[in-house]
Design a protein around this motif. Sequence first.
Motif, short mmCIF file in Angstrom:
data_model
loop_
_atom_site.label_atom_id
_atom_site.label_comp_id
_atom_site.label_asym_id
_atom_site.label_seq_id
_atom_site.Cartn_x
_atom_site.Cartn_y
_atom_site.Cartn_z
N VAL A 38 1.40 -83.27 -91.08
CA VAL A 38 2.01 -83.16 -89.75
C VAL A 38 1.06 -83.55 -88.62
O VAL A 38 1.49 -83.76 -87.49
N GLU A 39 -0.24 -83.64 -88.90
CA GLU A 39 -1.17 -84.08 -87.86
C GLU A 39 -1.14 -85.61 -87.73
O GLU A 39 -1.24 -86.14 -86.63
N GLU A 40 -1.01 -86.29 -88.84
CA GLU A 40 -0.96 -87.77 -88.82
C GLU A 40 0.10 -88.24 -89.82
O GLU A 40 -0.21 -88.80 -90.88
N ILE A 137 5.95 -83.25 -87.28
CA ILE A 137 4.98 -83.85 -86.35
C ILE A 137 4.43 -82.78 -85.41
O ILE A 137 5.17 -82.18 -84.63
N LEU A 138 3.13 -82.55 -85.49
CA LEU A 138 2.47 -81.58 -84.62
C LEU A 138 2.25 -82.22 -83.26
O LEU A 138 1.83 -83.36 -83.17
N ASP A 139 2.55 -81.52 -82.17
CA ASP A 139 2.28 -82.06 -80.85
C ASP A 139 0.77 -82.24 -80.69
O ASP A 139 -0.01 -81.37 -81.08
N GLU A 140 0.37 -83.36 -80.08
CA GLU A 140 -1.07 -83.58 -79.84
C GLU A 140 -1.61 -82.46 -78.96
O GLU A 140 -1.01 -82.12 -77.96
N GLY A 141 -2.74 -81.91 -79.36
CA GLY A 141 -3.34 -80.83 -78.57
C GLY A 141 -3.03 -79.45 -79.15
O GLY A 141 -3.71 -78.47 -78.85
N GLN A 142 -2.01 -79.36 -80.00
CA GLN A 142 -1.72 -78.09 -80.65
C GLN A 142 -2.59 -77.97 -81.89
O GLN A 142 -3.00 -78.97 -82.47
N SER A 143 -2.90 -76.74 -82.29
CA SER A 143 -3.80 -76.61 -83.44
C SER A 143 -3.19 -76.04 -84.70
O SER A 143 -3.72 -76.25 -85.77
#
Lengths: 283, 113, 290
Positions: A38-40, A137-143
Motif C-alpha cells: 500500500v505504500e508503493e 493506497i496509503l496517503d503520502e505522509g501517513q505512516s
Amino acid sequence: MKIAVASGKGGTGKTLVAANLASVLSKDVSTTLVDCDVEEPNLHLFFPSPVTTADVTVPMPVFDPEACNHCGKCAEFCRYGAISVLPNRILFFPELCHSCGGCMLVCPNGAIREEPVRIGIVTTSHPSNRLTLVTGILDEGQSHATPIIRAAKEMGGSSDLIVFDAAPGTTCSVVETVTDCDACILVTESTPFGLHDLSLAYEVMKLLNVPSGVVINRSDGEDAEVLAFCRSHGLSVLLTIPFDRGIAAVQNRGELISRKDRAWEEMFAELYARCRTLVGVHE
Amino acid sequence: MRICITSQGETLEAPVEERFGRAPYFIFVESETGSFEAIENPFARGAGGVGPKAAQFIINHNVGILISGMVGGNAREVLEAAGIAMFTSRSAGTVKAALEQLKGNILERSEQQ
Amino acid sequence: MIRLAVVSGKGGTGKTVITSALSQMLPNYYLLADCDVDAANLGLLLAPKRIHREPFHGMNTAVIDPDLCTLCGKCSEFCRFRAVDHNKEGFSISNIRCEGCGVCAFVCPEGAISFTSRIAGEIFLSDSTAGPLVDAMLVPGAGNSGLLVHEVKKIALAQDRKWNIFLVDGPPGIGCPLISTLTGVDAVLIVTEPSISGLHDLKRVVKVAMNYTTQISIVINRYDIDESMTELISEWCSDKGFPLIGKIPFDPWIIDSVRNCRPVTRIDTAPGARAIQEMADVLYRSVGVK
C-alpha cells in the motif's frame, strides 16, 4: 485458496509473479488480485481499467475543551505518547496515535470522542471478466499501513482464488498480508542480498505457520547458495525465471510476459499447480 | 524556579545526558535553595512516544527550565507549549558544571535539530 | 555534518549499492547508518567489525493470567487489533498482533491482564571499511520498524561529531520507517530505475521527501535497460524542477562486486563505477562538501 507473494528484499519481482499468476489463473477461474503493497502499489499499472474508490479511515480522538478538566488520565494511559496534557491545553500527535480507543475509555468526564480520519483509499476494478483487482493506497505522509492492508483484504472478500501482493520487508505490513493465507510464494534473487533477506522472510512464514515455496528471479545460473538454503530448510523451488533483458523490458513497460509468450503462460499455470501441492502437503 | 537536567547518574557530579526522552535520570534542582533530587526516568526503556511522555513528566513536576542535549520534535513541541525554556549543555560535562554555566548565562539555547 | 539519506520508493533500485559506493569516495569522511531495518544489507558490503550491540525493546505485549480469567471475553470485544485468540484452552494474546495499547488490561474486570516487555530486535555499532556503521536487525514479524530506525539514527548521532557526512541507506516505501529516516535530513538522493513502477513510486516518495528538505536529487540506475523510460523520467524531473544528477548504466561488474560483497570503489574504471563517481561529485558539490 489464498496465495501471498512476498520477499524480504525489495525489487526481486513480487509484482511480476503476482500479476502474471493472477492473469493466467483468471483465464479459467474467477480470481481476485489484491495489492497489499500500500505504500508503493504497482499492480494497477499492469491492469489499467476504471476504478471505484472507497476511503479508508481510522478513528482518532477529539478533545472537548468544555468537558475536559485536564486531569491528565488520557495522557497517562496513552502508551504511544500521543497526548500531552498541559494546564491550559491538550496537545495531540496523530502520527503517534494507534487508534486503540483507550483515551476515550479512561476519560472520567466523557471529554473525548472519536472521529474518522482518512489515511488512504482502496480501489476496485475489473480488468477482465474473471479478474478483480483491489488496490490499497496509503496517503503520502501517513505512516500506518496496516489498516489499509486490512481494508484491501476485506474488499477482496471471499473469492475462491485470491492472490495477495505483499510489500517488501519482514514486518507488520507483511505479517498483516500473509496472515490467513494458505500458501506464500517467496520471490528472491541469487545475490547475497537476496539470500540474506530470503532467510528473514522465511522466519516470518514459520512464525505464521504458512507453507511457502521459492521463486528465483533473474537467475544467471549461479544459484548454488540459494538452492542450498532451500534444500537445508525444506523449501521447494517452485519456478526459476532467468535473467533476461527481454523479460525486464516487458515488465518495465507494464506488460505481462505470460501474455506475450505461451511458454510463460504455461510456467505460471505450473507455478499455481505447485502451490496447490504445497498446501496439500501441509494439510 | 525549578530546573531539570538530564543526567547519566544520580549526583551533581554525574555527566549530563545528551538525550532527553531516554535519559537515565532527571535531576530536579530548586534554583533558590540549591536542593536537588534525582529521579530515575520511567520512560527510558519505553518503546514509543517517549519524548512527549518525558515532557509530560517534567511538566507535572513544575519545571521552568530544562538543560539537556538533543530534544526531539514532538517533545520540543510539548515543552514549548508549556513555556519551558530549553538549554543545551554540550560542553558542560557534569550536571554541576551545567548549572554553573546556566547561572553565569553562558549556556546556549537549545535549537531545533 | 551534512545528513544525507539515500531512498527510492520502489525496492530494488540499487540504493544499497550506491550508498556503499558513495561511502568509498572520500576517506575518513563518513558516519553511516542502515535504516532499512527489515532487511539491512549495507553491512554485507562493508565488512563491519561489531564493537557494540544493544537490544531494542518493542512495544510491551499483553499477557492473560489463565488463573484469573473468567472467560468473559471483554478483552476480545475491546481489542482493535484482533490480538485476542480464543481457543478451547481459553483466551490468549497473539504476540504478533498485540500493539501494547493497554485497553484489554483496562477493561478486564478481573485484573487478569498484565504487560511484559519484549525484545523486538538488536542494534549494532560496527567499524566498517568506510567509517562507523550503525545498523539493526528486527525480529522477523515484529512491528515498530519506524521506532527502530529512530533508535539507529540516535545511536549514530550520539557518536563523536567529527564526521563530515552522515550517510544513511534508507528503506523502500513511504511509511513510518521512511518517514523516520527522513526526519532531520539535509539532503535526499532518490535512486530510481527506468520502469513504469520506478517512475510511479518516484513520484510518491518525492512528495513525502518534500516535507523534509528542498535538496532533492535524483539518479537513474540501470538507465540503459529502457532508454525511452529514462527519457520519460528525465522529462518529469525537469518539469518538476528536481535535478537529475546521474544516469548509471547497467554494469555486470557491479553485480559481480555485490556477489563478492565488495563496494563499488572509485579506483575502478568500469562504466558503472565511473558514472557513480561522476554523480557523487555533482551530489557533493550541491550539498557543499569538499
